[in-house]
Structure formats: structure tokens, C-alpha cells
Motif scaffolding. Structure first.
Motif, PDB file in Angstrom:
ATOM      1  N   GLY A 177      43.003 -57.222  33.902  1.00  0.00           N
ATOM      2  CA  GLY A 177      43.364 -58.401  33.128  1.00  0.00           C
ATOM      3  C   GLY A 177      43.388 -59.660  33.975  1.00  0.00           C
ATOM      4  N   VAL A 178      43.945 -59.548  35.178  1.00  0.00           N
ATOM      5  CA  VAL A 178      43.995 -60.695  36.090  1.00  0.00           C
ATOM      6  C   VAL A 178      42.598 -61.027  36.601  1.00  0.00           C
ATOM      7  N   ALA A 179      41.852 -60.015  37.057  1.00  0.00           N
ATOM      8  CA  ALA A 179      40.532 -60.251  37.641  1.00  0.00           C
ATOM      9  C   ALA A 179      39.555 -60.837  36.625  1.00  0.00           C
ATOM     10  N   PHE A 180      39.502 -60.257  35.437  1.00  0.00           N
ATOM     11  CA  PHE A 180      38.589 -60.739  34.400  1.00  0.00           C
ATOM     12  C   PHE A 180      38.885 -62.196  34.055  1.00  0.00           C
ATOM     13  N   THR A 181      40.165 -62.508  33.912  1.00  0.00           N
ATOM     14  CA  THR A 181      40.561 -63.850  33.512  1.00  0.00           C
ATOM     15  C   THR A 181      40.255 -64.870  34.600  1.00  0.00           C
ATOM     16  N   LEU A 182      40.409 -64.474  35.870  1.00  0.00           N
ATOM     17  CA  LEU A 182      40.091 -65.388  36.968  1.00  0.00           C
ATOM     18  C   LEU A 182      38.592 -65.620  37.104  1.00  0.00           C
ATOM     19  N   VAL A 183      37.804 -64.588  36.843  1.00  0.00           N
ATOM     20  CA  VAL A 183      36.345 -64.765  36.860  1.00  0.00           C
ATOM     21  C   VAL A 183      35.926 -65.712  35.738  1.00  0.00           C
ATOM     22  N   MET A 184      36.560 -65.555  34.590  1.00  0.00           N
ATOM     23  CA  MET A 184      36.259 -66.418  33.453  1.00  0.00           C
ATOM     24  C   MET A 184      36.682 -67.862  33.708  1.00  0.00           C
ATOM     25  N   LYS A 185      37.847 -68.018  34.356  1.00  0.00           N
ATOM     26  CA  LYS A 185      38.393 -69.364  34.571  1.00  0.00           C
ATOM     27  C   LYS A 185      39.004 -69.447  35.974  1.00  0.00           C
ATOM     28  N   PRO A 186      38.191 -69.658  36.999  1.00  0.00           N
ATOM     29  CA  PRO A 186      38.665 -69.619  38.385  1.00  0.00           C
ATOM     30  C   PRO A 186      39.773 -70.616  38.709  1.00  0.00           C
ATOM     31  N   ASP A 187      39.831 -71.750  37.996  1.00  0.00           N
ATOM     32  CA  ASP A 187      40.861 -72.736  38.313  1.00  0.00           C
ATOM     33  C   ASP A 187      42.270 -72.265  37.947  1.00  0.00           C
ATOM     34  N   LEU A 188      42.373 -71.087  37.339  1.00  0.00           N
ATOM     35  CA  LEU A 188      43.692 -70.529  37.061  1.00  0.00           C
ATOM     36  C   LEU A 188      44.415 -70.136  38.346  1.00  0.00           C
ATOM     37  N   VAL A 189      43.679 -69.950  39.436  1.00  0.00           N
ATOM     38  CA  VAL A 189      44.325 -69.645  40.705  1.00  0.00           C
ATOM     39  C   VAL A 189      45.240 -70.789  41.110  1.00  0.00           C
ATOM     40  N   SER A 190      44.703 -72.008  41.103  1.00  0.00           N
ATOM     41  CA  SER A 190      45.511 -73.172  41.473  1.00  0.00           C
ATOM     42  C   SER A 190      46.616 -73.417  40.457  1.00  0.00           C
ATOM     43  N   HIS A 191      46.316 -73.170  39.176  1.00  0.00           N
ATOM     44  CA  HIS A 191      47.332 -73.323  38.136  1.00  0.00           C
ATOM     45  C   HIS A 191      48.483 -72.344  38.369  1.00  0.00           C
ATOM     46  N   PHE A 192      48.159 -71.099  38.659  1.00  0.00           N
ATOM     47  CA  PHE A 192      49.178 -70.072  38.872  1.00  0.00           C
ATOM     48  C   PHE A 192      50.052 -70.419  40.075  1.00  0.00           C
ATOM     49  N   LEU A 193      49.418 -70.807  41.191  1.00  0.00           N
ATOM     50  CA  LEU A 193      50.174 -71.148  42.395  1.00  0.00           C
ATOM     51  C   LEU A 193      51.049 -72.370  42.161  1.00  0.00           C
ATOM     52  N   SER A 194      50.526 -73.335  41.419  1.00  0.00           N
ATOM     53  CA  SER A 194      51.313 -74.528  41.087  1.00  0.00           C
ATOM     54  C   SER A 194      52.525 -74.167  40.241  1.00  0.00           C
ATOM     55  N   GLU A 195      52.330 -73.266  39.280  1.00  0.00           N
ATOM     56  CA  GLU A 195      53.442 -72.825  38.444  1.00  0.00           C
ATOM     57  C   GLU A 195      54.484 -72.069  39.251  1.00  0.00           C
ATOM     58  N   LEU A 196      54.037 -71.218  40.158  1.00  0.00           N
ATOM     59  CA  LEU A 196      54.983 -70.464  40.995  1.00  0.00           C
ATOM     60  C   LEU A 196      55.854 -71.386  41.840  1.00  0.00           C
ATOM     61  N   ALA A 197      55.298 -72.525  42.231  1.00  0.00           N
ATOM     62  CA  ALA A 197      56.044 -73.477  43.073  1.00  0.00           C
ATOM     63  C   ALA A 197      57.098 -74.237  42.293  1.00  0.00           C
ATOM     64  N   ARG A 198      57.088 -74.073  40.983  1.00  0.00           N
ATOM     65  CA  ARG A 198      58.075 -74.761  40.133  1.00  0.00           C
ATOM     66  C   ARG A 198      58.822 -73.755  39.288  1.00  0.00           C
TER      67      ARG A 198
END
Length: 201
Positions: A177-198
Motif C-alpha cells: 500500500g505504501v510502495a504503490f502509493t509512493l510510485v503513483m505520487k512520489p511527492d507524498l514522501v515530502s508530505h509525509f515527512l512534513s506531517e510527521l514534523a508537526r
């Protein structure tokens, strides 16, 4: 959320029929030797549309309803109307492959249920909204906290558990689920890390 409702409907219809039809249950369940010897590859998908009992079905379908309706529009936006269906069916196959490979000569092994695909949907949601509150047995907690506990528990149970639950499928489904979604939308990596920081508890 048309595909989500369709998947729930098919799961319920097929599962309820199989509850009272042992022949159908045996024809659809993941039985590795049938794939290895008879080339019944359909079992890599059909096992996910039957369940052990009503409560097994209920838990999976409730989870699919709440998180499927949140995630389906995202796959539709990127992959078209059948995007979520392709994601879900892919999750069924990928989540069960390690189990199949490990048990392909095991005459006594059986596996069934949508849990691997449902885990894929759930963890894709957690990737998008890690601090969303989700209810776990009526106890609210941040989704990311649940993810950590879920993965730790599944790893431990996969190695030591004797509860007849396929925890390996849960883990591989979550990873897919994580891998497929990141391949589909790679900018979710930065979104996820940004969310974790808040953090928001």
C-alpha cells in the motif's frame, strides 16, 4: 466511492454464500498445492473474497469502508475510474505471494480473507494523513501510532504466534500500500515527512 462499495458488496455476497457452501469455499481459498500443481492461479485473488466467519468479514469490511472511501478518489484521480480496483486486486496478489511461496508444497495450508488488501488501503491512508485519529476497539489514537504498533505486533505474531492468522499478508499488504502509493505520487514522501514534523495528538 463506487469501487469501494462494489468491493464490499462482492465480499459480502461471496462470503455469505461460501459460509454455507463448503465446495465453493474450497474452490476459492488459497491452497498453495492447487496453484503449484493444477495452475489454479485465480486463487491468488479469490481467497480475498471469502472469510472465516461473520466477524472476520465485518471487521475487514468496516475498515475497507472508512479508509476506502477516503483513498479511492486519489487513485481515481491518477489512474482513472478503475484505479482503486487495480490497486486493491494488486494488493491481494502481492500480500499473499510470500505465503504462497513459503507453503507451495504444504498440503495442509489454507489462507483466506481480505486483510492483506485492507491493510494496503489502511497504510496508504496513514501515508497521506499520519496524524488522523482512528478508532482501535473504540480507543482513538493517531494513525501513525497505530501503524507502528500494528507492524510491531504483526512481526512478532508472524514469528511466534499460533492464532491461525496470516500476519505475513498483513505486513506485505501494508508495504504494498505504501510502495504503490509512493510510485503513483512520489511527492507524498515530502508530505509525509512534513506531517510527521508537526505532531497533532
Amino acid at each position: 466511492m463506487l469501487i469501494t462499495l462494489l468491493l464490499i458488496a462482492v465480499n459480502c455476497i461471496v462470503s455469505f454464500i461460501a459460509f454455507n457452501n463448503a465446495r465453493l469455499m474450497q474452490d476459492l481459498i488459497l491452497w498453495p498445492p492447487a496453484i503449484e500443481k493444477k495452475k489454479e492461479y485465480h486463487r491468488l485473488v479469490t481467497y480475498g473474497f471469502i472469510h472465516a466467519d461473520f466477524y472476520h468479514l465485518l471487521f475487514n469490511m468496516i475498515t475497507l469502508f472508512f479508509f476506502g472511501r477516503a483513498m479511492e478518489p486519489k487513485y481515481t484521480a491518477y489512474l482513472g475510474k478503475t484505479g482503486f480496483l487495480l490497486f486493491y486486486l494488486g494488493a491481494l496478489v502481492v500480500s499473499i505471494l510470500p505465503t504462497y511461496i513459503a507453503n507451495r508444497h504444504n498440503e495442509r495450508y489454507r489462507s483466506l480473507g481480505a486483510s492483506g488488501a485492507v491493510s494496503a488501503v489502511l497504510f496508504a491512508f496513514i501515508l497521506v494523513a499520519p496524524w488522523a485519529r482512528i478508532g482501535v476497539f473504540f480507543v482513538p489514537m493517531p494513525a501513525i501510532v497505530y501503524a507502528v504498533l500494528y507492524v510491531a505486533y504483526s512481526i512478532w505474531m508472524d514469528r511466534h504466534g499460533q492464532d491461525n492468522v496470516n500476519h505475513s499478508a498483513h505486513l506485505w499488504g501494508a508495504a504494498y500500500g505504501v510502495a504503490f502509493t509512493l510510485v503513483m505520487k512520489p511527492d507524498l514522501v515530502s508530505h509525509f515527512l512534513s506531517e510527521l514534523a508537526r505532531p497533532r495528538f
